[in-house]
Design a protein around this motif. Structure first.
Motif, PDB file in Angstrom:
ATOM      1  N   PHE A  68      -7.875   2.444  -2.201  1.00 50.24           N
ATOM      2  CA  PHE A  68      -6.839   2.288  -1.179  1.00 50.24           C
ATOM      3  C   PHE A  68      -7.454   2.021   0.187  1.00 50.24           C
ATOM      4  CE2 PHE A  68      -3.884   4.309  -4.201  1.00 50.24           C
ATOM      5  CZ  PHE A  68      -2.794   3.483  -4.046  1.00 50.24           C
ATOM      6  N   ARG A  69      -8.504   2.746   0.518  1.00 46.58           N
ATOM      7  CA  ARG A  69      -9.167   2.533   1.813  1.00 46.58           C
ATOM      8  C   ARG A  69      -9.754   1.123   1.902  1.00 46.58           C
ATOM      9  NH1 ARG A  69     -11.805   8.511   2.432  1.00 46.58           N
ATOM     10  NH2 ARG A  69     -10.178   9.342   3.801  1.00 46.58           N
ATOM     11  N   SER A  70     -10.358   0.666   0.825  1.00 50.24           N
ATOM     12  CA  SER A  70     -10.935  -0.679   0.793  1.00 50.24           C
ATOM     13  C   SER A  70      -9.834  -1.729   0.923  1.00 50.24           C
ATOM     14  CB  SER A  70     -11.707  -0.866  -0.514  1.00 50.24           C
ATOM     15  OG  SER A  70     -12.165  -2.181  -0.633  1.00 50.24           O
ATOM     16  N   TRP A  71      -8.747  -1.540   0.218  1.00 51.30           N
ATOM     17  CA  TRP A  71      -7.613  -2.455   0.265  1.00 51.30           C
ATOM     18  C   TRP A  71      -7.062  -2.512   1.688  1.00 51.30           C
ATOM     19  CZ3 TRP A  71      -2.461  -1.248  -2.742  1.00 51.30           C
ATOM     20  CH2 TRP A  71      -1.616  -2.357  -2.701  1.00 51.30           C
ATOM     21  N   LEU A  72      -6.888  -1.357   2.296  1.00 56.48           N
ATOM     22  CA  LEU A  72      -6.381  -1.285   3.659  1.00 56.48           C
ATOM     23  C   LEU A  72      -7.322  -1.992   4.634  1.00 56.48           C
ATOM     24  CD1 LEU A  72      -4.010  -0.104   5.282  1.00 56.48           C
ATOM     25  CD2 LEU A  72      -5.364   1.973   5.565  1.00 56.48           C
TER      26      LEU A  72
ATOM     27  N   ALA B 204      -6.431  -5.103   7.061  1.00 56.59           N
ATOM     28  CA  ALA B 204      -6.660  -4.984   8.506  1.00 56.59           C
ATOM     29  C   ALA B 204      -7.577  -6.092   9.021  1.00 56.59           C
ATOM     30  CB  ALA B 204      -7.242  -3.611   8.838  1.00 56.59           C
ATOM     31  N   ALA B 205      -8.523  -6.527   8.200  1.00 59.28           N
ATOM     32  CA  ALA B 205      -9.443  -7.589   8.621  1.00 59.28           C
ATOM     33  C   ALA B 205      -8.727  -8.920   8.838  1.00 59.28           C
ATOM     34  CB  ALA B 205     -10.552  -7.767   7.578  1.00 59.28           C
ATOM     35  N   ARG B 206      -7.608  -9.120   8.147  1.00 65.76           N
ATOM     36  CA  ARG B 206      -6.847 -10.364   8.336  1.00 65.76           C
ATOM     37  C   ARG B 206      -5.578 -10.140   9.162  1.00 65.76           C
ATOM     38  NH1 ARG B 206      -7.122  -9.871   2.628  1.00 65.76           N
ATOM     39  NH2 ARG B 206      -5.348  -8.761   1.796  1.00 65.76           N
ATOM     40  N   ASP B 207      -5.475  -8.963   9.753  1.00 66.98           N
ATOM     41  CA  ASP B 207      -4.344  -8.631  10.619  1.00 66.98           C
ATOM     42  C   ASP B 207      -4.755  -8.963  12.060  1.00 66.98           C
ATOM     43  OD1 ASP B 207      -2.164  -7.630  11.938  1.00 66.98           O
ATOM     44  OD2 ASP B 207      -2.417  -5.561  11.244  1.00 66.98           O
ATOM     45  N   TYR B 208      -4.656 -10.220  12.407  1.00 67.84           N
ATOM     46  CA  TYR B 208      -5.157 -10.715  13.689  1.00 67.84           C
ATOM     47  C   TYR B 208      -4.292 -10.332  14.879  1.00 67.84           C
ATOM     48  CZ  TYR B 208      -7.719 -13.534  10.349  1.00 67.84           C
ATOM     49  OH  TYR B 208      -8.489 -13.937   9.289  1.00 67.84           O
ATOM     50  N   PHE B 209      -3.031  -9.970  14.627  1.00 67.87           N
ATOM     51  CA  PHE B 209      -2.107  -9.776  15.738  1.00 67.87           C
ATOM     52  C   PHE B 209      -1.430  -8.404  15.731  1.00 67.87           C
ATOM     53  CE2 PHE B 209      -2.423 -14.289  14.752  1.00 67.87           C
ATOM     54  CZ  PHE B 209      -2.950 -14.733  15.954  1.00 67.87           C
ATOM     55  N   GLY B 210      -2.014  -7.440  15.031  1.00 69.14           N
ATOM     56  CA  GLY B 210      -1.505  -6.074  15.079  1.00 69.14           C
ATOM     57  C   GLY B 210      -0.130  -5.893  14.470  1.00 69.14           C
ATOM     58  N   ALA B 211       0.013  -6.223  13.201  1.00 67.68           N
ATOM     59  CA  ALA B 211       1.288  -6.020  12.508  1.00 67.68           C
ATOM     60  C   ALA B 211       1.671  -4.549  12.576  1.00 67.68           C
ATOM     61  CB  ALA B 211       1.184  -6.495  11.061  1.00 67.68           C
ATOM     62  N   VAL B 212       2.947  -4.287  12.709  1.00 65.15           N
ATOM     63  CA  VAL B 212       3.410  -2.916  12.925  1.00 65.15           C
ATOM     64  C   VAL B 212       3.210  -2.005  11.720  1.00 65.15           C
ATOM     65  CG1 VAL B 212       5.086  -3.571  14.699  1.00 65.15           C
ATOM     66  CG2 VAL B 212       5.807  -3.464  12.305  1.00 65.15           C
TER      67      VAL B 212
ATOM     68  N   ALA C 262       0.682   2.671   7.104  1.00 60.45           N
ATOM     69  CA  ALA C 262      -0.183   2.608   5.927  1.00 60.45           C
ATOM     70  C   ALA C 262      -1.437   3.450   6.139  1.00 60.45           C
ATOM     71  CB  ALA C 262      -0.542   1.152   5.622  1.00 60.45           C
ATOM     72  N   ARG C 263      -2.024   3.340   7.321  1.00 63.03           N
ATOM     73  CA  ARG C 263      -3.236   4.108   7.620  1.00 63.03           C
ATOM     74  C   ARG C 263      -2.935   5.616   7.589  1.00 63.03           C
ATOM     75  NH1 ARG C 263      -7.645   1.920   8.820  1.00 63.03           N
ATOM     76  NH2 ARG C 263      -6.896  -0.059   9.615  1.00 63.03           N
ATOM     77  N   GLU C 264      -1.813   6.015   8.168  1.00 67.68           N
ATOM     78  CA  GLU C 264      -1.434   7.431   8.155  1.00 67.68           C
ATOM     79  C   GLU C 264      -1.195   7.931   6.735  1.00 67.68           C
ATOM     80  OE1 GLU C 264       1.908   7.871  10.798  1.00 67.68           O
ATOM     81  OE2 GLU C 264       0.684   7.470  12.578  1.00 67.68           O
ATOM     82  N   ALA C 265      -0.569   7.110   5.910  1.00 68.04           N
ATOM     83  CA  ALA C 265      -0.296   7.511   4.528  1.00 68.04           C
ATOM     84  C   ALA C 265      -1.589   7.671   3.733  1.00 68.04           C
ATOM     85  CB  ALA C 265       0.627   6.497   3.857  1.00 68.04           C
ATOM     86  N   VAL C 266      -2.541   6.791   3.946  1.00 66.58           N
ATOM     87  CA  VAL C 266      -3.832   6.904   3.262  1.00 66.58           C
ATOM     88  C   VAL C 266      -4.550   8.171   3.726  1.00 66.58           C
ATOM     89  CG1 VAL C 266      -6.133   5.863   3.011  1.00 66.58           C
ATOM     90  CG2 VAL C 266      -4.081   4.451   2.734  1.00 66.58           C
ATOM     91  N   GLU C 267      -4.497   8.460   5.011  1.00 68.25           N
ATOM     92  CA  GLU C 267      -5.143   9.683   5.517  1.00 68.25           C
ATOM     93  C   GLU C 267      -4.432  10.940   5.005  1.00 68.25           C
ATOM     94  OE1 GLU C 267      -8.195   9.754   6.720  1.00 68.25           O
ATOM     95  OE2 GLU C 267      -8.017   7.591   6.362  1.00 68.25           O
TER      96      GLU C 267
ATOM     97  N   VAL D  41       0.858  -1.196   0.000  1.00 70.25           N
ATOM     98  CA  VAL D  41       0.000   0.000   0.000  1.00 70.25           C
ATOM     99  C   VAL D  41       0.890   1.242   0.000  1.00 70.25           C
ATOM    100  CG1 VAL D  41      -1.648   1.364   1.358  1.00 70.25           C
ATOM    101  CG2 VAL D  41      -1.966  -1.118   1.131  1.00 70.25           C
ATOM    102  N   LEU D  42       1.884   1.250   0.885  1.00 71.54           N
ATOM    103  CA  LEU D  42       2.790   2.404   0.971  1.00 71.54           C
ATOM    104  C   LEU D  42       3.570   2.601  -0.326  1.00 71.54           C
ATOM    105  CD1 LEU D  42       4.129   1.942   4.598  1.00 71.54           C
ATOM    106  CD2 LEU D  42       2.665   3.795   3.758  1.00 71.54           C
ATOM    107  N   GLU D  43       3.897   1.513  -0.984  1.00 70.42           N
ATOM    108  CA  GLU D  43       4.652   1.580  -2.236  1.00 70.42           C
ATOM    109  C   GLU D  43       3.811   2.166  -3.372  1.00 70.42           C
ATOM    110  OE1 GLU D  43       5.949  -1.874  -5.269  1.00 70.42           O
ATOM    111  OE2 GLU D  43       6.807  -2.074  -3.249  1.00 70.42           O
TER     112      GLU D  43
END
Length: 181
Positions: free
Chosen positions: A134-138, A142-150, A155-160, A99-101
């Protein structure tokens, strides 16, 4: 230290089933963020929505002529569980990095259109659609990020930040159309 987490061990074979089923299974397991241990065997945390989706998938596989097993398990070695969680987080971080790329393309397009004096409503609409993708992709990551990847926060900040740049671009387009002072 035991995490006392329950996991799903999923084994699927689509041999003898329609070819399209293999793709459906792969897509569903990918969308859930499954960690493959070997071909046709993967692992997911036994979260209620995951369990529901996996049960539905297993039923579909069986109804279409394949075989599916869904086993509940817990790790006996906490280090092994931590290793699996680290692998899952690394996979999510790779997705957040993608996403960041790709996000600079949107931001560069806004800057280029602004520099050309092409701040128009049509460009705003096109960029809004891109931002929504991008928001949908993110959200899917996030829905499959079960353990809070760093990588999620960056990515969220970059989208905002891109959303803020789009809002400024929209203001410029409105001014160019004479609708704002």
């Amino acid at each position: 230290m035991t995490l006392e987490r329950t996991w799903l061990l999923i084994s699927v074979s689509t041999a003898g089933a329609p070819d399209s089923l293999r793709v459906q299974v792969w897509r569903k397991l990918r969308s859930l963020g499954a960690l493959y241990l070997q071909q046709s065997v993967c692992l997911l945390p036994a979260e209620p929505p995951v369990l529901r989706d996996i049960r539905r998938l297993a039923d579909r596989v069986r109804h279409q002529g394949g075989t599916a097993r869904v086993l509940s398990m817990a790790f006996t070695d906490p280090a092994e569980e931590h290793s699996v969680i680290a692998e899952l987080n690394a996979a999510r971080d790779a997705e957040y990095a993608e996403v960041l790329e790709r996000l600079p393309e949107l931001r560069n397009e806004l800057a280029a259109e602004r520099a050309r004096g092409n701040a128009t409503y049509a460009e705003v609409e096109e960029s809004e659609a891109d931002l929504e993708r991008f928001r949908s992709w993110l959200a899917k990551i996030a829905a499959r990020d079960y353990f809070g990847a760093v990588g999620e926060e960056a990515a969220r900040e970059a989208v905002e930040q891109a959303a803020a740049e789009l809002a400024a671009f929209e203001e410029a387009a409105l001014r160019a159309d004479g609708k704002r002072p």
